[in-house]
Design an enzyme around this catalytic site. Structure first.
Site, PDB file in Angstrom:
ATOM      1  N   CYS A 179     -23.782   7.638 -20.417  1.00 60.58           N
ATOM      2  CA  CYS A 179     -24.249   7.097 -21.639  1.00 60.58           C
ATOM      3  C   CYS A 179     -23.985   8.249 -22.593  1.00 60.58           C
ATOM      4  O   CYS A 179     -23.042   8.555 -23.069  1.00 60.58           O
ATOM      5  CB  CYS A 179     -25.645   6.794 -21.451  1.00 60.58           C
ATOM      6  SG  CYS A 179     -26.417   5.658 -22.332  1.00 60.58           S
ATOM      7  N   HIS A 180     -25.305   8.720 -23.058  1.00 63.97           N
ATOM      8  CA  HIS A 180     -25.197   9.844 -23.862  1.00 63.97           C
ATOM      9  C   HIS A 180     -24.811  11.207 -23.284  1.00 63.97           C
ATOM     10  O   HIS A 180     -24.258  12.471 -24.054  1.00 63.97           O
ATOM     11  CB  HIS A 180     -26.519  10.208 -24.730  1.00 63.97           C
ATOM     12  CG  HIS A 180     -26.536   9.080 -25.764  1.00 63.97           C
ATOM     13  ND1 HIS A 180     -27.458   7.848 -25.557  1.00 63.97           N
ATOM     14  CD2 HIS A 180     -26.171   9.024 -26.992  1.00 63.97           C
ATOM     15  CE1 HIS A 180     -27.524   7.096 -26.522  1.00 63.97           C
ATOM     16  NE2 HIS A 180     -26.822   7.685 -27.459  1.00 63.97           N
ATOM     17  N   GLU A 205     -24.828   2.361 -30.224  1.00 65.86           N
ATOM     18  CA  GLU A 205     -25.645   3.264 -31.077  1.00 65.86           C
ATOM     19  C   GLU A 205     -26.296   2.697 -32.414  1.00 65.86           C
ATOM     20  O   GLU A 205     -27.437   2.810 -32.843  1.00 65.86           O
ATOM     21  CB  GLU A 205     -24.929   4.735 -31.643  1.00 65.86           C
ATOM     22  CG  GLU A 205     -25.984   5.832 -32.055  1.00 65.86           C
ATOM     23  CD  GLU A 205     -26.712   6.536 -30.683  1.00 65.86           C
ATOM     24  OE1 GLU A 205     -27.990   6.077 -30.548  1.00 65.86           O
ATOM     25  OE2 GLU A 205     -26.150   7.205 -30.176  1.00 65.86           O
TER      26      GLU A 205
END
Length: 231
Positions: free
Chosen positions: A139-140, A170
């Site tokens: 993910c991030h 996002e």
């Protein structure tokens, strides 16, 4: 999945809890910790949890909401032993990469602020990668790779297949103007061969021992690829 009971996995979590200057809190996303943690545990791996500051890493409150619950998060909520382990993460500075067989980073927005620039974390990633040990991030968390370099000084992601939270995802969570950078853009800027699928769909890519996933739904898939390499 193969059993990897002789293997040691290091899971690194963020210590950052402030969501930019919004006054809201962030941290790591529970699903992206819980699903991989139980995948590693069920495969027999010995797991160590660490973070830059040690102690309890901040949990993104949105990820504890019932609407975000998954089988893995419900298992975590009913698991006081793992909750206690999580509350006592080791400090990154106290770890030796040689003691572990793989490293894994759960996402959430927190890592964008701290782990992206954490020199100890970057050093660990470079050491694991250069030793041919699996490096996983979801993910991030692929943001943790942005400042890592290969021995010849090139960005570690340069020319390698990578996935991570997309600009569209996002935008969907309304944080495009809050985050310090857009992960998709930065991975591409560092030369990453960025790949993605439809928003919120499970997607994990493997390039040698570098394994990355797009979003929370991808967390178990990344862990399974790490386990497969360990096995």
């Amino acid at each position: 999945m193969p059993q990897v009971s002789d293997k040691k996995v290091l899971i690194v979590l963020t210590s950052h809890e402030d969501l930019g200057d919004t006054g809201q809190k962030t941290g790591f996303w529970v699903e992206e910790f819980a699903a991989p943690y139980y995948a590693f545990k069920d495969a027999g791996a010995d797991i160590t949890l660490a973070s830059p500051k040690g102690g309890q890493p901040p949990i993104d409150p949105k990820s504890s909401d019932p609407s975000a619950a998954t089988e893995a998060t419900r298992r975590f909520d009913a698991d006081p032993e793992t909750q206690k382990t999580l509350a006592n993460t080791l400090k990154l500075d106290d770890l030796n990469a040689a003691d572990y067989d793989a490293i894994f980073y759960p996402g959430g927005h927190g890592p964008l602020w701290d782990l992206t620039h954490d020199t100890t974390s970057i050093g660990l990633i470079e050491t694991f990668f250069n030793a041919g040990k699996p490096v996983g991030a979801v993910c991030h968390a692929p943001a943790v790779l942005l400042n890592a370099k290969t021995p010849d000084g090139a960005p570690l992601v340069d020319g390698r297949k990578v996935a991570g939270f997309t600009n569209a995802e996002e935008d969907a969570v309304g944080l495009t103007n809050v985050v310090p950078f857009l992960l998709e853009d930065e991975l591409k800027a560092k030369g990453g061969a960025y790949e993605s699928v439809a928003s919120w769909t499970s997607f994990a890519v493997e390039d040698g021992n570098l394994i990355t996933g797009q979003n929370p739904a991808s967390s178990e898939a990344v862990a399974e690829k790490v386990i497969a390499q360990l096995g």
